[in-house]
Design an enzyme around this catalytic site. Structure first.
Site, PDB file in Angstrom:
ATOM      1  N   HIS A 469       3.845  33.143  64.302  1.00  0.00           N
ATOM      2  CA  HIS A 469       5.252  32.941  64.755  1.00  0.00           C
ATOM      3  C   HIS A 469       6.191  33.159  63.461  1.00  0.00           C
ATOM      4  O   HIS A 469       7.228  32.220  63.171  1.00  0.00           O
ATOM      5  CB  HIS A 469       5.394  31.625  65.329  1.00  0.00           C
ATOM      6  CG  HIS A 469       4.524  31.303  66.336  1.00  0.00           C
ATOM      7  ND1 HIS A 469       4.254  29.998  66.672  1.00  0.00           N
ATOM      8  CD2 HIS A 469       4.041  32.050  67.335  1.00  0.00           C
ATOM      9  CE1 HIS A 469       3.701  29.921  67.815  1.00  0.00           C
ATOM     10  NE2 HIS A 469       3.565  31.228  68.419  1.00  0.00           N
ATOM     11  N   PRO A 470       6.305  34.270  62.694  1.00  0.00           N
ATOM     12  CA  PRO A 470       7.071  34.215  61.566  1.00  0.00           C
ATOM     13  C   PRO A 470       8.552  34.615  61.923  1.00  0.00           C
ATOM     14  O   PRO A 470       8.815  35.263  62.854  1.00  0.00           O
ATOM     15  CB  PRO A 470       6.539  35.707  60.924  1.00  0.00           C
ATOM     16  CG  PRO A 470       6.055  36.455  61.944  1.00  0.00           C
ATOM     17  CD  PRO A 470       5.226  35.437  63.095  1.00  0.00           C
TER      18      PRO A 470
END
Length: 532
Positions: A469-470
């Site tokens: 989930h960057p």
């Protein structure tokens, strides 16, 4: 090809880029070009929900990034899969539909981002959503994105929900409803038992439009500037280099890695980073590639009594049966996502919102994308919802084909470390509940020898990894470190917006795909309102 001219150019056909291109082309008034570095989404494993286990390590549809050595994770390089195909990461992710919670978006607004409170973004979540349960004031029914209940459930998954309730968490049938805290089954982005990626939801119906051109295998090499205005994109297809010009705007939707990378190789970013990489500075913008953060996951594993998917999918005979069932009915174990049961909890009673998330997965393996364990087992992942740690993304050279240096700096604050420890303790407490006793043989990871805070922290350093989930590398805001304004326009430039996970000032409390689709919907709405 000759020089091409369009009204809008969209770079990246992922979770945000697909809705941007589809909505911009919807009226037929605007000529739209959509560039995607990857190929068509023809790989059959993309469309089978559990196929994420097959695409996880597949370089044909996956950028397969790695971080630099992480100081707080024993200097390990952490694997970061990212979609390189129509649909982007929505074509290879775990399909879980989580929006985040109202306070996530209200916080964005409190940071000065007008138009991004929960009340502001809710209409765009509803607009995107085709909710199986029907429409209400929080959910939409007529949108392109299929959202469905988990059709495959097991006695073990039911027991896990019971165990979480024994540990003090309420049952929650809708994590995207009025509260997130609790336990229940995840909803997935599927329709008819098949993955509903952003490409399937938005691009499949849009492709017939004469005013939408989709070009795959097109690596965007550079944004073209005339003074302080972005006027087009130079991109490569094989050995051919081509140019496309935009009369109105270029909208970059490459995600938290590729969007700042494209800006930096185009001379837009921190001057010292660009000069070090041999790129001429066209627009010194310090925030490009800063504010990188991600959800760190730590996986606990268990040997189970009875049967789990290790048995159902671990032997070829059983895989044949499961495959036949899926082919005939679009049901069964091949329809599961990367989490069957969810848990959102607070590690401290004074918190108003959950600060950790769990995914219960009815199988176990040493590493995602490889062979399942030969014994019955299950996995519980835990991640902190709102990490404080921040990192950087920097190009190494002017070559857009070279992966950038990714430094997320996991667990560099005391709050992050304490939350991980508390989260792992809650995972164990749920596993010790009476409801799981008939199904649980032993905790294999971290194992009962791990008891103290230091031992839990050491375990997290040994096995912690990304949960993919960057966000944050083209942060939205008004301050000197911000990259885009609340209209998603890049500060100091004309004709350029960014719309994807990179604009999030802070990561949402949960999986990021739904929020990225919302960002795409909202970006298109803003661009169209200005083009009217």
């Amino acid at each position: 090809m000759a020089e091409q001219r369009f009204d809008f150019i969209v770079v990246g056909a992922g979770s945000a880029g697909s809705p941007v291109a589809a909505r911009l082309s919807e009226s037929g008034k605007h000529k739209v070009l959509l560039l995607e570095a990857g190929g068509e989404d023809r790989n059959p494993w993309i469309h089978v929900p559990i196929g994420y286990a097959k695409t996880f390590l597949d370089g044909r549809v996956n950028w397969k990034y790695e971080t630099e050595p992480e100081p707080e994770l024993n200097n390990r390089r952490i694997y970061w899969p990212r979609g390189k195909v129509l649909g982007g990461s929505s074509s290879i992710n775990g399909l879980i539909y989580i929006r985040g919670i109202p306070s996530d978006f209200d916080h964005w607004r409190q940071l000065g981002n007008e138009g991004w409170s929960y009340d502001d973004v809710l209409p765009f979540f509803r607009k995107a959503e085709d909710q199986e349960r029907g429409a209400d004031d929080l959910h939409g029914k007529d949108g392109p994105l299929g959202v469905r209940d988990a059709s495959f459930r097991t006695p073990l998954s039911d027991a896990y929900i019971d165990a979480a309730q024994e540990a003090g968490l309420p049952y929650n049938p809708d994590f995207n409803g009025r509260q997130q805290e609790g336990t229940g089954y995840y909803q997935l982005t599927t329709r008819g038992g098949r993955r509903c990626s952003a490409a399937r939801a938005y691009l499949k119906p849009a492709r017939k439009r004469a005013n939408l051109t989709i070009v795959t295998q097109a690596l965007s090499e550079r944004l073209l500037l005339e003074g302080k205005r972005v006027v087009g994109v130079r991109y490569r297809r094989g050995e051919a280099v081509e140019t496309a010009l935009a009369a109105r705007e270029v909208i970059v939707c490459g995600g938290a890695i590729n969007s700042p990378q494209l800006l930096q190789v185009s001379g837009i970013g921190p001057g010292e980073v660009l000069r070090r990489a041999g790129v001429e500075v066209a627009h010194d913008l310090p925030g490009v590639g800063r504010n990188l953060h991600d959800h760190l996951q730590v996986r606990s594993q268990y040997k189970a009594k009875g049967t789990t998917l290790n048995d159902t999918l671990g032997k070829w005979q059983h895989r044949m049966v499961a495959g036949a069932r899926y082919a005939l009915t679009r049901t069964g174990p091949l329809t599961i996502g990367a989490g069957l049961v969810g848990v959102f909890a607070r590690t401290r009673p004074e918190l108003e919102d959950p600060d950790i998330q769990m995914h219960f997965i009815p199988f176990s393996t040493d590493k995602m994308g490889v062979t399942l364990h030969p014994f019955p087992g299950f996995t519980v992942t835990m991640n902190q919802s709102r990490p404080e740690s921040r990192g950087t993304l920097e190009i190494r050279s002017a070559d857009p084909r070279e992966a950038p240096a990714i430094r997320p700096n996991y667990m560099t604050t005391d709050t992050d470390r304490r939350t991980v420890i508390a989260g792992l303790r809650l995972v164990r407490r749920i596993a010790e509940a009476k409801a799981l006793a008939p199904y649980l043989l032993e905790e294999t990871q971290p194992g009962r020898a791990v008891q103290t805070d230091d031992e839990f922290l050491d375990f997290a350093r040994q096995v912690g990894s990304s949960i993919y989930h960057p966000v944050g590398t083209c942060r939205m805001g008004h301050d000197p470190g911000a990259v885009v304004d609340p209209r998603l326009k890049v500060h100091g430039l004309e004709g350029l917006r960014v719309a994807d996970a990179s604009v999030m000032p802070t990561v949402v409390s949960g999986n990021t795909n739904a929020a990225c689709i919302m960002i795409g919907e909202k970006c298109a709405d803003m661009a169209l309102s200005e083009a009217a």
